[in-house]
Design a protein around this motif. Structure first.
Motif, PDB file in Angstrom:
ATOM      1  N   ASN A 212      43.250 103.613 -38.914  1.00  0.00           N
ATOM      2  CA  ASN A 212      41.862 103.268 -38.651  1.00  0.00           C
ATOM      3  C   ASN A 212      41.076 103.041 -39.944  1.00  0.00           C
ATOM      4  OD1 ASN A 212      39.789 102.915 -36.634  1.00  0.00           O
ATOM      5  ND2 ASN A 212      38.853 104.792 -37.388  1.00  0.00           N
ATOM      6  N   GLY A 213      40.496 101.875 -40.063  1.00  0.00           N
ATOM      7  CA  GLY A 213      39.751 101.500 -41.259  1.00  0.00           C
ATOM      8  C   GLY A 213      40.500 100.546 -42.152  1.00  0.00           C
ATOM      9  N   SER A 214      41.840 100.682 -42.194  1.00  0.00           N
ATOM     10  CA  SER A 214      42.641  99.848 -43.091  1.00  0.00           C
ATOM     11  C   SER A 214      42.786  98.416 -42.579  1.00  0.00           C
ATOM     12  CB  SER A 214      44.033 100.461 -43.278  1.00  0.00           C
ATOM     13  OG  SER A 214      43.957 101.688 -43.962  1.00  0.00           O
ATOM     14  N   PRO A 230      38.441 102.060 -28.955  1.00  0.00           N
ATOM     15  CA  PRO A 230      39.451 102.055 -30.022  1.00  0.00           C
ATOM     16  C   PRO A 230      40.672 101.195 -29.718  1.00  0.00           C
ATOM     17  CG  PRO A 230      38.722 104.298 -29.517  1.00  0.00           C
ATOM     18  CD  PRO A 230      38.200 103.411 -28.424  1.00  0.00           C
ATOM     19  N   TRP A 231      40.880 100.856 -28.428  1.00  0.00           N
ATOM     20  CA  TRP A 231      42.059 100.076 -28.055  1.00  0.00           C
ATOM     21  C   TRP A 231      41.699  98.696 -27.520  1.00  0.00           C
ATOM     22  CZ3 TRP A 231      41.468 105.299 -27.174  1.00  0.00           C
ATOM     23  CH2 TRP A 231      42.299 106.120 -27.949  1.00  0.00           C
ATOM     24  N   ALA A 232      40.506  98.220 -27.901  1.00  0.00           N
ATOM     25  CA  ALA A 232      40.142  96.837 -27.574  1.00  0.00           C
ATOM     26  C   ALA A 232      41.045  95.900 -28.359  1.00  0.00           C
ATOM     27  CB  ALA A 232      38.667  96.583 -27.918  1.00  0.00           C
ATOM     28  N   LEU A 237      43.126 100.890 -34.109  1.00  0.00           N
ATOM     29  CA  LEU A 237      44.099 101.776 -33.482  1.00  0.00           C
ATOM     30  C   LEU A 237      45.054 101.009 -32.572  1.00  0.00           C
ATOM     31  CD1 LEU A 237      42.343 105.154 -32.589  1.00  0.00           C
ATOM     32  CD2 LEU A 237      43.668 104.522 -34.604  1.00  0.00           C
ATOM     33  N   ARG A 238      44.553  99.981 -31.890  1.00  0.00           N
ATOM     34  CA  ARG A 238      45.445  99.200 -31.035  1.00  0.00           C
ATOM     35  C   ARG A 238      46.474  98.454 -31.882  1.00  0.00           C
ATOM     36  NH1 ARG A 238      44.710  97.584 -25.515  1.00  0.00           N
ATOM     37  NH2 ARG A 238      46.449  96.237 -24.900  1.00  0.00           N
TER      38      ARG A 238
END
Length: 443
Positions: A212-214, A230-232, A237-238
């Motif tokens: 997350n963020g990268s 978060p999983w859109a 993250l997805r």
């Protein structure tokens, strides 16, 4: 964050987590708001303090004892005792239902950020500490800082450069698709297992959250967890979970994840039997040490960023490892504070672990020289929404910092669990966004 000698930060065990989150507020009410002030005169600081640590390896090999001896050169009247805990999170979580959880400890991931003042003594104001130290936002509550990490870490792939080169890969992959192609080349051209999940150890799977963020080089990635899905499609993250799924689904990981062994993976990667593992900078020295013991070249151990670029550049998130804190019930808060300050500023623990110093004016470790040479952008996430994210995570029971859902993801990918990836991730998203509504904007 015992990291089975060292593991990623902010990890929480799944079993029984509700005990502390829902029921335990400690007995810190009478001392709430206490400060652990920095001593003015080291010669006057005294007492015996117990330091809880997950670094079982460093206690067993005498390294922590050596640190304590150096500390005593400055603080001769303070005796430091160490308690190394194999299952740190679960053991400390139980102890924190009492007042007996050491004088210095790493803040367990299971503790709500808003509860820090109930369990820990303040180290000072954010305004003051942020001038000198990184990562102060991560433990700030009400303008006061309740923990300090002795090292900073950035996630990435520890890999055997020789194996990747034998497979014909000499450049870091820039997309997940390229990464998968490279693992396929390793499978077909070498005898190595392309990727190792460390499924059985559980905690390494939580490291995938630190994607997350990268992916989009976004310092506000934590805020997006708090306010978005978060999983859109395309969300960090997805993207990370999709890559982990594809690695396993495409037969690019070990045949039976349930038989993986974290400690054994170090010499296996050093010898070239394993090509790649997603971990963090903290792991590099452990794999280099394994190479020395195995009689192979420590220089074969490399470190690469997540395969995603923004404007032609890789991006990597720098964050704190476990944050050390002072038990609010400690009878020797001054001595405990002295240990944290010394261990952070002067012990050399960061250099010994090839880690990023929490001191803002310190140079980057040599392990990140390839990152500097490649122009990898290092960012720190805004953690102002961190407390809200933890509340959402707790109420949704998703567990982004626990191993369970990614174990389910791996099982799904290898056919040990039924269903589709989209269905699985959309189910997580539904639970997460419903929890957002119950938490509300004011939490």
């Amino acid at each position: 964050m015992n990291r089975r000698t060292h593991r990623s930060p902010i990890l929480a065990t799944a079993a029984g987590a509700a005990l502390l989150l829902a029921g335990c507020t400690g007995t810190g009410g009478s001392t709430k708001g206490a400060d652990a002030k920095a001593p003015d005169d080291p010669a006057k600081v005294s007492g015996t303090i117990t330091v809880l640590t997950q670094r079982t390896d460093l206690v067993q090999d005498g390294t922590m004892k050596k640190y304590a001896a150096e500390f005593n050169r400055t603080y001769p009247k303070v005796k430091v005792k160490f308690q190394a805990l194999t299952n740190y999170e679960s053991e400390v979580k139980i102890r924190m239902n009492t007042e007996n959880y050491g004088d210095v400890l790493m803040i367990p991931g299971v503790i709500k950020k808003s509860d820090y003042p109930k369990f820990f003594a303040s180290l000072g104001t954010r305004e003051e500490r942020a001038q000198k130290y990184r990562f102060t936002d991560f433990t700030t509550v009400g303008g006061k800082v309740y923990g300090q990490s002795p090292i900073g870490v950035t996630p990435g792939f520890v890999y055997n450069k020789r194996v990747w080169k034998e497979a014909g890969v000499t450049q870091w992959p820039t997309t997940p698709a390229e990464f998968l192609d490279d693992l396929k080349a390793i499978r077909s051209k070498t005898g190595a297992t392309p990727y190792y999940t460390n499924f059985a150890a559980q905690w390494p799977l939580t490291s995938w959250t630190f994607v997350n963020g990268s992916v989009h080089c976004d310092t506000r990635a934590t805020t997006k967890l708090a306010d978005g899905d978060p999983w859109a499609a395309g969300a960090d993250l997805r993207v990370g979970d999709q890559l982990l799924y594809d690695i396993v689904h495409d037969g690019l990981a070990e045949k039976d994840p349930t038989t993986t062994n974290w400690e054994a993976s170090k010499p296996q990667l050093a010898k070239g039997k394993i090509a790649t593992e997603w971990l963090g900078t903290w792991a590099v020295i452990q794999f280099q040490d394994a190479a020395k013991k195995a009689g192979t070249d420590p220089g074969d151990i490399g470190f690469m960023p997540f395969p995603a670029q923004v404007d032609g550049k890789f991006c990597a998130v720098v964050g704190p490892d476990y944050n050390q804190a002072v038990n609010i019930h400690s009878a020797h808060k001054e001595a405990a504070r002295a240990w944290i300050d010394w261990f952070t500023d002067k012990s050399g623990y960061d250099k010994d672990n090839l880690a990023i110093s929490p001191l803002k004016d310190a140079p980057l470790p040599t392990v990140l020289k390839p990152y500097e040479d490649a122009g990898v952008k290092l960012i720190e996430l805004d953690d102002s929404a961190g407390a809200k994210v933890k509340l959402i995570d707790d109420q949704s029971e998703v567990g982004i910092n626990k191993p369970d859902y990614r174990q389910d993801l791996v099982d799904l990918a290898r056919g040990a669990k039924s269903g589709s990836l989209d269905g699985f991730l959309n189910g997580l998203a539904k639970k997460w966004t419903e929890a957002q509504k119950s938490v509300g904007s004011g939490s």
